[in-house]
Scaffold this motif. Structure first.
Motif, mmCIF file in Angstrom:
data_model
loop_
_atom_site.group_PDB
_atom_site.id
_atom_site.type_symbol
_atom_site.label_atom_id
_atom_site.label_comp_id
_atom_site.label_asym_id
_atom_site.label_seq_id
_atom_site.Cartn_x
_atom_site.Cartn_y
_atom_site.Cartn_z
ATOM 1 N N LEU A 741 0.829 -1.201 0.000
ATOM 2 C CA LEU A 741 0.000 0.000 0.000
ATOM 3 C C LEU A 741 0.867 1.255 0.000
ATOM 4 O O LEU A 741 0.627 2.205 -0.757
ATOM 5 C CB LEU A 741 -0.922 -0.010 1.216
ATOM 6 C CG LEU A 741 -1.795 1.230 1.426
ATOM 7 C CD1 LEU A 741 -2.705 1.465 0.230
ATOM 8 C CD2 LEU A 741 -2.609 1.112 2.703
ATOM 9 N N LYS A 742 1.881 1.278 0.857
ATOM 10 C CA LYS A 742 2.786 2.435 0.912
ATOM 11 C C LYS A 742 3.507 2.629 -0.415
ATOM 12 O O LYS A 742 3.666 3.754 -0.896
ATOM 13 C CB LYS A 742 3.802 2.257 2.036
ATOM 14 C CG LYS A 742 4.716 3.469 2.240
ATOM 15 C CD LYS A 742 5.662 3.243 3.403
ATOM 16 C CE LYS A 742 6.477 4.521 3.692
ATOM 17 N NZ LYS A 742 7.245 4.962 2.518
ATOM 18 N N ALA A 743 3.927 1.522 -1.026
ATOM 19 C CA ALA A 743 4.633 1.620 -2.314
ATOM 20 C C ALA A 743 3.725 2.204 -3.394
ATOM 21 O O ALA A 743 4.155 3.030 -4.206
ATOM 22 C CB ALA A 743 5.131 0.236 -2.738
ATOM 23 N N ALA A 744 2.452 1.794 -3.392
ATOM 24 C CA ALA A 744 1.518 2.318 -4.397
ATOM 25 C C ALA A 744 1.285 3.811 -4.190
ATOM 26 O O ALA A 744 1.251 4.590 -5.151
ATOM 27 C CB ALA A 744 0.200 1.555 -4.317
ATOM 28 N N ILE A 745 1.114 4.232 -2.917
ATOM 29 C CA ILE A 745 0.902 5.656 -2.636
ATOM 30 C C ILE A 745 2.133 6.465 -3.013
ATOM 31 O O ILE A 745 2.026 7.532 -3.647
ATOM 32 C CB ILE A 745 0.556 5.847 -1.145
ATOM 33 C CG1 ILE A 745 -0.806 5.215 -0.839
ATOM 34 C CG2 ILE A 745 0.547 7.332 -0.780
ATOM 35 C CD1 ILE A 745 -1.146 5.170 0.640
ATOM 36 N N ASP A 746 3.311 5.966 -2.663
ATOM 37 C CA ASP A 746 4.549 6.678 -2.994
ATOM 38 C C ASP A 746 4.737 6.768 -4.500
ATOM 39 O O ASP A 746 5.191 7.804 -5.022
ATOM 40 C CB ASP A 746 5.751 5.975 -2.350
ATOM 41 C CG ASP A 746 5.774 6.133 -0.831
ATOM 42 O OD1 ASP A 746 5.059 7.019 -0.326
ATOM 43 O OD2 ASP A 746 6.506 5.377 -0.169
#
Length: 809
Positions: A741-746
């Protein structure tokens, strides 16, 4: 500097010439930069010298320079450059030379000019002919050239160049006396804001001339005041500026403005004779004669004789008012016989112009017809393979049905195409699709009436128009179609296909129905791996309700059975509502409320999705306009299918709905799933860019559920990235999901995209998304989907409620 390839020579000319539409000075500076860096590349040097000459003021003395450049370019083997230079040399005859001989010489070059491969270079070579056709009064030829140039510009796709070409068409209408059409074209050019000053000035100059010829001096004066003395005269065409100033002198002389007339005449006195065309010489002579009349001077004889001499030279492009004034001056000089001849010639010229007007209109109308046919052809053509698309197959098939040819539709999917893409890369995958298209074209040759098309991605269709006999022949051809491997990119690729077939019957009496049935058969063939499945009622007997779903779906939009639901999206920084997503439900008259999962996939499979999408778009646009009118957030997102985007008429549908509803394109966001894009990236991305150019915004939905999309993500014309709910739901309790999830947002933030998290249903998930610096959240925790009628009251109630406490991370 090493010698560059011919392609880069063309690119250099293109860059310089297109820069001209923003600034002549910037274009000249760019040409000088190329020239300084050319080293021993003689061809590049000569081309840039040609560009510099063409960008500067034009006079008859430049003809020798162009002729020398043409000879030197020919020595370098630059046929296109030679033709451009030769054309420029001949065009200068319009400033005082043997125009008839120059035009004859130009027309001898026209066959070679037509063979110039680059559309911009061919456009450059055509341009000077307009001056020659104008001087000779060959207005039909002028319009034909203007339309050819407009057609070439459409291949170049540059707005400034397109507007300049439209202005040429307007000039053709003006020269033929068609003031209404001329004004429409020129005012369209002036209404645009994305063009350089010289293009706008060219349109202004013709409009002013048009106003003066119509006796509307009050409309011409404001244009003269603004444009006669530009701050940067180098940024407008010198010959056009000279003509415009001569027109200013005439208008002020007609109105008896002595000081203003003298100011114009003094300015024009410095213009060399060789830079004055027949129109300038006539207009200037008239202004001087009228100025002498205002001053109560005699001595108008010199000006009268000058005007009479130019008119007598037979320049057929001169405005009628100059002929009338010449006749008046001749009468004042006692040359009554000459005055009578001029009046007779003028009347004959008016009759000729009436015929010219009709002929010019006919040329313009034929161009519009051809352009419409080309647009239809392009809209019904698959870009990757060159085959027809679904619209083309439907159009031709319906014609065959009307002729009693009873077509059969054979639809196929390339098996294992996804594996081919992943193993060999998308370039090879595209080459495979092109090779499949070639095989299908060969298969069509076995039948009297057959047409191949690409539906989307790896799905193709054959339409055979002579009933079951040819269809059986086609089945044999299909068995042999991929028996031999495809030779692609130096390697052999073995493929096979699933086939679904539908025959025309009394029930299946339209191509839409036949295509739907063929897709149902294809779906069954993929499931059963049979290799050839013919549609029959047994394919849908597992769920008898499906038999009536197709016709019911088609009628649902007409009967307004769909229900629009809207779910708000919230900016996580302050919980403000940023937009709404449209969700559709089907309130069936007998089955009750049908959720989208029960009918949207079937609608896509059977081709009914287009009507549903159109209904949702229309309702969303109307609602958006109403919300804006009430001072509320009017941004609404609509889900579209790859079947919608693949339609050639999708952009036209959007334009029509905007016009009908009064909505703003920027308020309507279109959501397309990542998986839909990946089915056919080349086609879908191109269509997305066309839609984006209309002002709509794109959002990638369900991000993270597709495959191999990162390589394409930076190419997509998107503004928003919607992260699939599966990432959100598990992130609070799973380290792996949290990392994803963090990777997608970043990723979205680094690409400059707005990130939206779907399916945020708890306070914990909401807080986590804030902590990860996600931009927007959508889910039941913020608000559940609500009916259209409940939206405004909900917004009013929310606005009246006390502001929530500041969120804590």
């Amino acid at each position: 500097m090493q010698s560059v390839s011919p392609g880069l020579h063309t690119q250099a000319v293109r860059r310089v010439w297109l820069a001209r539409y923003d600034s002549l000075a910037a274009a000249a500076e760019l040409a000088r930069q190329y020239l300084s860096q050319a080293g021993d590349d003689e061809r590049l040097k000569l081309r840039m010298q040609l560009m510099l000459a063409r960008l500067g003021p034009q006079s008859r003395s430049h003809a020798g320079l162009y002729e020398t450049l043409a000879e030197q370019l020919m020595v370098q083997g630059d046929r296109a450059g030679c033709l451009v230079a030769s054309s420029c040399a001949l065009g200068l005859a319009a400033l005082g030379g043997d125009v008839e001989a120059a035009l004859a010489a130009y027309e001898r070059l026209s066959v070679d000019i037509d063979r110039i491969e680059d559309p911009l270079e061919q456009h450059l070579a055509l341009g000077p002919s307009l001056y020659l056709y104008q001087c000779m009064g060959q207005l039909v030829s002028y319009m034909q050239q203007a339309c050819r140039m407009l057609r070439l510009v459409q291949q170049i796709d540059h707005s400034g160049m397109h507007l300049a070409a439209v202005a040429n068409v307007g000039i053709a209408h003006y020269l033929a006396g068609d003031e209404l059409q001329a004004r429409a074209c020129l005012e369209r050019v002036l209404a645009a804001n994305d063009l350089g000053g010289w293009v706008r000035f060219g349109a202004v100059a013709v409009l002013a001339e048009l106003y003066v010829s119509a006796g509307e001096l009050d409309r011409a004066l404001p244009l003269l005041e603004v444009w006669s003395f530009p701050d940067q005269p180098g940024e407008v065409d010198g010959a056009t500026l000279t003509h415009f100033r001569a027109l200013g002198a005439e208008v002020h002389a007609r109105l008896g403005h002595v000081a203003q007339t003298q100011a114009y005449l003094d300015l024009l006195a410095g213009v060399p004779e060789e830079a004055r065309g027949a129109d300038v010489r006539c207009t200037l002579a008239m202004a001087q004669a009228l100025h002498h009349r205002s001053l109560n001077r005699g001595g108008r004889g010199a000006e009268a004789q000058a005007l009479l001499q130019v008119i007598a030279a037979g320049d057929r492009s001169l405005p009628s008012r100059l002929w009338w004034m010449a006749a008046e001056l001749a009468a004042e000089q006692g040359q009554h016989e000459q005055a009578y001849r001029l009046l007779t010639q003028c009347r004959q010229r008016e009759l000729d112009r009436s015929r010219d007007m009709a002929a010019v209109r006919q040329v313009a109308a034929q161009y519009q017809l051809d352009a419409s046919e080309r647009a239809v052809e392009a809209a019904q053509r698959d870009l990757l393979t060159g085959l027809g698309n679904r619209e083309r197959l439907v159009a031709v098939g319906d014609i065959w049905l009307g002729r009693g040819l009873a077509p059969t539709v054979a639809m196929l999917n390339v098996r294992r195409f996804k594996a081919i893409n992943e193993a060999l890369g998308r370039d090879v995958g595209d080459a495979v699709l092109q090779a499949v298209a070639d095989r299908l074209r060969q298969a069509c040759l076995r039948c009297d009436h057959a047409l191949a098309g690409r539906i989307y991605a790896d799905q193709f269709a054959l339409v055979v128009g002579r009933g079951r006999g040819d269809a059986q022949l086609l089945q044999g051809a299909a068995a042999d179609l991929f028996a031999a491997p495809l030779e692609v990119a130096g390697q052999s690729v073995d493929i096979s296909a699933a086939w679904g077939v539908a025959h025309a019957t009394a029930e299946a009496n339209s191509m839409h129905r036949l295509m739907s049935q063929a897709e149902i058969a294809l779906h069954e063939d993929r499931r059963s791996d049979a290799g050839w499945t013919v549609y029959g009622r047994h394919l849908v007997q597992a769920d008898p309700r499906q038999l009536s779903l197709i016709s019911e779906l088609r009628r649902a939009a007409q009967r307004d059975e769909f229900v629009l639901m809207l779910q708000p999206k919230f900016r996580l920084a302050d919980d403000a509502v940023t937009s709404f997503e449209c969700l559709v439900r089907w309130e069936h008259p007998t089955r009750g409320m049908v959720p989208p999962a029960d009918f949207i996939p079937f609608a896509e499979q059977t081709g009914c999705i287009k009507g549903i999408t159109e209904w949702v778009l229309q309702r969303a646009m109307r609602l958006s306009r109403e919300l804006r009118a009430q001072g509320l957030c009017g941004r609404i997102a609509v889900n579209v299918s790859v079947h919608d985007v693949g339609l050639g008429g999708f952009c036209d549908l959007l334009r029509t709905l905007l016009s009908q509803t009064g909505a703003r394109a920027e308020d309507i966001w279109l959501e397309l799933t990542e998986g839909a894009v990946m089915k056919d990236p080349a086609t879908v991305i191109g269509r997305m860019r066309e839609v984006r150019a209309l002002g709509f915004e794109w959002s990638i939905d369900d991000f993270g559920t597709g495959q191999s999309s990162l390589a394409y993500l930076h190419m997509l014309p998107v503004t928003e990235l919607k992260i699939d709910r599966s990432f959100v739901r598990g992130a609070a309790n799973s380290g792996t999901m949290l990392t994803l999830l963090k990777a997608a947002i970043d990723l979205g933030r680094n690409l400059g995209l707005c990130t939206v998290a779907e399916g945020a249903e708890t306070a914990e998930e909401w807080a986590l998304l804030r902590q990860l610096r996600c931009d927007v959240a959508q889910g039941w925790y913020g608000a559940r989907p609500m009916p259209e009628a409940a939206l405004v009251p909900w917004l009013r109630q929310r606005a009246a409620a006390p502001a929530p406490a500041a969120p804590s991370d």
